[in-house]
Write a protein that holds these residues in place. Structure first.
Motif, mmCIF file in Angstrom:
data_model
loop_
_atom_site.group_PDB
_atom_site.id
_atom_site.type_symbol
_atom_site.label_atom_id
_atom_site.label_comp_id
_atom_site.label_asym_id
_atom_site.label_seq_id
_atom_site.Cartn_x
_atom_site.Cartn_y
_atom_site.Cartn_z
ATOM 1 N N GLN A 288 56.187 -62.338 21.227
ATOM 2 C CA GLN A 288 55.242 -62.846 20.236
ATOM 3 C C GLN A 288 54.660 -61.714 19.398
ATOM 4 O O GLN A 288 54.540 -61.833 18.166
ATOM 5 N N SER A 289 54.309 -60.603 20.039
ATOM 6 C CA SER A 289 53.749 -59.477 19.279
ATOM 7 C C SER A 289 54.802 -58.845 18.377
ATOM 8 O O SER A 289 54.499 -58.431 17.247
ATOM 9 N N SER A 290 56.048 -58.776 18.846
ATOM 10 C CA SER A 290 57.106 -58.182 18.024
ATOM 11 C C SER A 290 57.442 -59.081 16.827
ATOM 12 O O SER A 290 57.756 -58.590 15.743
ATOM 13 N N LYS A 291 57.364 -60.393 17.011
ATOM 14 C CA LYS A 291 57.620 -61.321 15.896
ATOM 15 C C LYS A 291 56.539 -61.186 14.823
ATOM 16 O O LYS A 291 56.836 -61.288 13.621
ATOM 17 N N ARG A 292 55.306 -60.936 15.230
ATOM 18 C CA ARG A 292 54.231 -60.769 14.243
ATOM 19 C C ARG A 292 54.467 -59.543 13.367
ATOM 20 O O ARG A 292 54.073 -59.522 12.190
ATOM 21 N N ARG A 293 55.135 -58.533 13.944
ATOM 22 C CA ARG A 293 55.392 -57.319 13.157
ATOM 23 C C ARG A 293 56.399 -57.553 12.029
ATOM 24 O O ARG A 293 56.463 -56.765 11.083
ATOM 25 N N LEU A 294 57.194 -58.616 12.106
ATOM 26 C CA LEU A 294 58.150 -58.909 11.038
ATOM 27 C C LEU A 294 57.450 -59.242 9.726
ATOM 28 O O LEU A 294 58.023 -59.053 8.644
ATOM 29 N N THR A 295 56.223 -59.739 9.803
ATOM 30 C CA THR A 295 55.491 -60.128 8.590
ATOM 31 C C THR A 295 54.290 -59.216 8.332
ATOM 32 O O THR A 295 53.514 -59.478 7.413
ATOM 33 N N LYS A 296 54.153 -58.159 9.107
ATOM 34 C CA LYS A 296 53.020 -57.244 8.922
ATOM 35 C C LYS A 296 53.217 -56.432 7.644
ATOM 36 O O LYS A 296 54.338 -56.020 7.332
ATOM 37 N N ARG B 12 53.858 -53.567 5.171
ATOM 38 C CA ARG B 12 54.634 -52.365 5.469
ATOM 39 C C ARG B 12 53.741 -51.136 5.652
ATOM 40 O O ARG B 12 53.996 -50.302 6.533
ATOM 41 N N GLN B 13 52.698 -51.003 4.846
ATOM 42 C CA GLN B 13 51.838 -49.834 4.939
ATOM 43 C C GLN B 13 51.180 -49.742 6.318
ATOM 44 O O GLN B 13 51.084 -48.655 6.910
ATOM 45 N N ILE B 14 50.737 -50.892 6.843
ATOM 46 C CA ILE B 14 50.109 -50.909 8.172
ATOM 47 C C ILE B 14 51.143 -50.613 9.239
ATOM 48 O O ILE B 14 50.903 -49.860 10.184
ATOM 49 N N LEU B 15 52.354 -51.204 9.101
ATOM 50 C CA LEU B 15 53.425 -50.992 10.074
ATOM 51 C C LEU B 15 53.821 -49.523 10.120
ATOM 52 O O LEU B 15 54.022 -48.960 11.208
ATOM 53 N N ILE B 16 53.934 -48.874 8.972
ATOM 54 C CA ILE B 16 54.316 -47.455 8.936
ATOM 55 C C ILE B 16 53.273 -46.600 9.656
ATOM 56 O O ILE B 16 53.613 -45.659 10.385
ATOM 57 N N LYS B 17 51.993 -46.909 9.480
ATOM 58 C CA LYS B 17 50.946 -46.158 10.184
ATOM 59 C C LYS B 17 51.100 -46.292 11.694
ATOM 60 O O LYS B 17 50.942 -45.313 12.440
ATOM 61 N N MET C 51 66.396 -53.634 9.433
ATOM 62 C CA MET C 51 66.290 -52.524 10.378
ATOM 63 C C MET C 51 65.108 -52.747 11.319
ATOM 64 O O MET C 51 64.019 -53.135 10.887
ATOM 65 N N ASN C 52 65.313 -52.504 12.595
ATOM 66 C CA ASN C 52 64.236 -52.615 13.594
ATOM 67 C C ASN C 52 63.433 -51.316 13.608
ATOM 68 O O ASN C 52 63.461 -50.554 14.577
ATOM 69 N N ILE C 53 62.683 -51.064 12.527
ATOM 70 C CA ILE C 53 62.017 -49.774 12.386
ATOM 71 C C ILE C 53 60.859 -49.595 13.361
ATOM 72 O O ILE C 53 60.396 -48.475 13.571
ATOM 73 N N ASP C 54 60.369 -50.680 13.951
ATOM 74 C CA ASP C 54 59.310 -50.545 14.952
ATOM 75 C C ASP C 54 59.877 -50.192 16.324
ATOM 76 O O ASP C 54 59.129 -49.976 17.274
ATOM 77 N N SER C 55 61.196 -50.108 16.432
ATOM 78 C CA SER C 55 61.842 -49.770 17.697
ATOM 79 C C SER C 55 62.683 -48.498 17.585
ATOM 80 O O SER C 55 62.658 -47.648 18.472
ATOM 81 N N VAL C 56 63.430 -48.384 16.498
ATOM 82 C CA VAL C 56 64.305 -47.230 16.286
ATOM 83 C C VAL C 56 64.196 -46.785 14.826
ATOM 84 O O VAL C 56 64.375 -47.600 13.919
ATOM 85 N N ILE C 57 63.911 -45.512 14.616
ATOM 86 C CA ILE C 57 63.934 -44.951 13.267
ATOM 87 C C ILE C 57 65.370 -44.550 12.956
ATOM 88 O O ILE C 57 65.989 -43.778 13.699
#
Length: 309
Positions: free
Chosen positions: A12-20, A22-27, A259-265
């Motif tokens: 559930q938390s990972s699915k929320r990151r799909l719509t977060k 981008r600026q917040i996700l990058i931080k 790209m799964n950037i919250d898991s692998v750069i």
């Protein structure tokens, strides 16, 4: 056995990151990078030595672009290192999961994961599948590098799942799929392609999946067309490697890969080890944000891709 209730929370938390935004996700990602680099320097002898040999300190790595300061690592360097040099000191006495690369380059290599890291890989895999149409209760068959047939989730209603070894012949694979009747089929694209040719040649029937996911190799348009014809359902390509898990995936639009950037750069580099511009071809270099038992930083898998902003 995974803790599926904990994994449901992860999903559930990972699915929320799909719509977060981008600026917040990058931080958030850059915060993970700073932690990972410092952790690797302090706990993994291989990286401690690498940093010192290159007059580098974790404090110099603050943003995604700063990863370019870390030398690119090749598989042969990891293979030449001892296990004690690669495993974090915090995990020396823990029982770890181990998975091996297929050795398609002639260099098989074993990766070690903690329970949490193994669960995270499953979450990232499932997040893409769920986004495309898999359900929590979908019967799911994967054809992977496991040594033996395995049936999962008997004690929960979530993700009823079987693992079928790729080493089984197509007749045996087909019989198990007919018995289980999965809604979702997943596996190496080459394995699925071989199975599809068997089904078409023998004109076999007995199950009809709703979705098919392939990984490991990019399929040609003609191969994709035949798989969709035989399975009578859409085929979705996903990108992964043993060292880092799932890195990118196709959605229903099939206009590229998420790209799964919250898991692998993933960085794309040219022959001079410089990041290429959007739309240019480059070799893919991975940094896993969740491997702590055996960190993977700036690892060149020598696959080629084209980044698109």
């Amino acid at each position: 056995m995974s803790n599926w209730f904990r994994m449901l929370n992860y999903i559930q938390s990972s699915k929320r990151r799909l719509t977060k935004p981008r600026q917040i996700l990058i931080k958030e990602i850059e915060k993970k990078i700073r932690y990972l680099v410092k952790y690797s320097y302090e706990n993994v002898p291989f990286y401690n030595k690498l940093f010192k040999e290159n007059d580098l300190h974790p404090d110099q790595i603050k943003e995604i672009k700063d990863l370019n300061k870390i030398p690119i690592i090749e598989k042969h360097q990891l293979k030449q290192a001892t296990l004690n040099d690669l495993i974090s000191s915090e995990y020396k006495d823990q029982k770890l999961h181990h998975i091996s690369t297929g050795g398609s380059t002639g260099e098989p290599f074993t990766i070690y994961l903690s329970d949490t890291e193994k669960e995270w890989r499953q979450v990232i895999q499932l997040r893409a599948n769920l986004h495309i149409g898999q359900k929590f209760y979908s019967r799911w068959a994967s054809m992977d590098n496991s040594d033996a047939y395995e049936k999962h989730r008997d004690n929960t209603p979530f993700f009823p799942h079987i693992s079928i070894p790729t080493l089984w012949d197509n007749t045996r694979k087909f019989e198990k799929l007919v018995e289980f009747k999965p809604e979702i089929i997943e596996g190496l694209s080459s394995t699925l392609w071989s199975l599809v040719r068997y089904i078409k040649k023998t004109e076999s029937k007995g199950f009809k999946p709703r979705l098919v996911f392939g990984t490991g190799e990019i399929v040609s348009p003609s191969s994709r067309e035949l798989m969709e014809e035989v399975f009578e359902t859409p085929f979705f390509d996903q990108i992964s490697c043993t060292e880092t898990g799932r890195t990118a995936w196709e959605c229903k639009e099939k206009t590229g890969y998420h790209m799964n950037i919250d898991s692998v750069i993933t960085q794309f580099i040219d022959d001079e080890e410089t990041e290429v511009a959007s739309g240019e071809r480059g070799e893919m270099v991975y940094t896993s944000l969740h491997n702590l038992a055996m960190p993977i930083l700036r690892y060149n898998i020598h696959d080629v891709g084209v980044p698109i902003d």
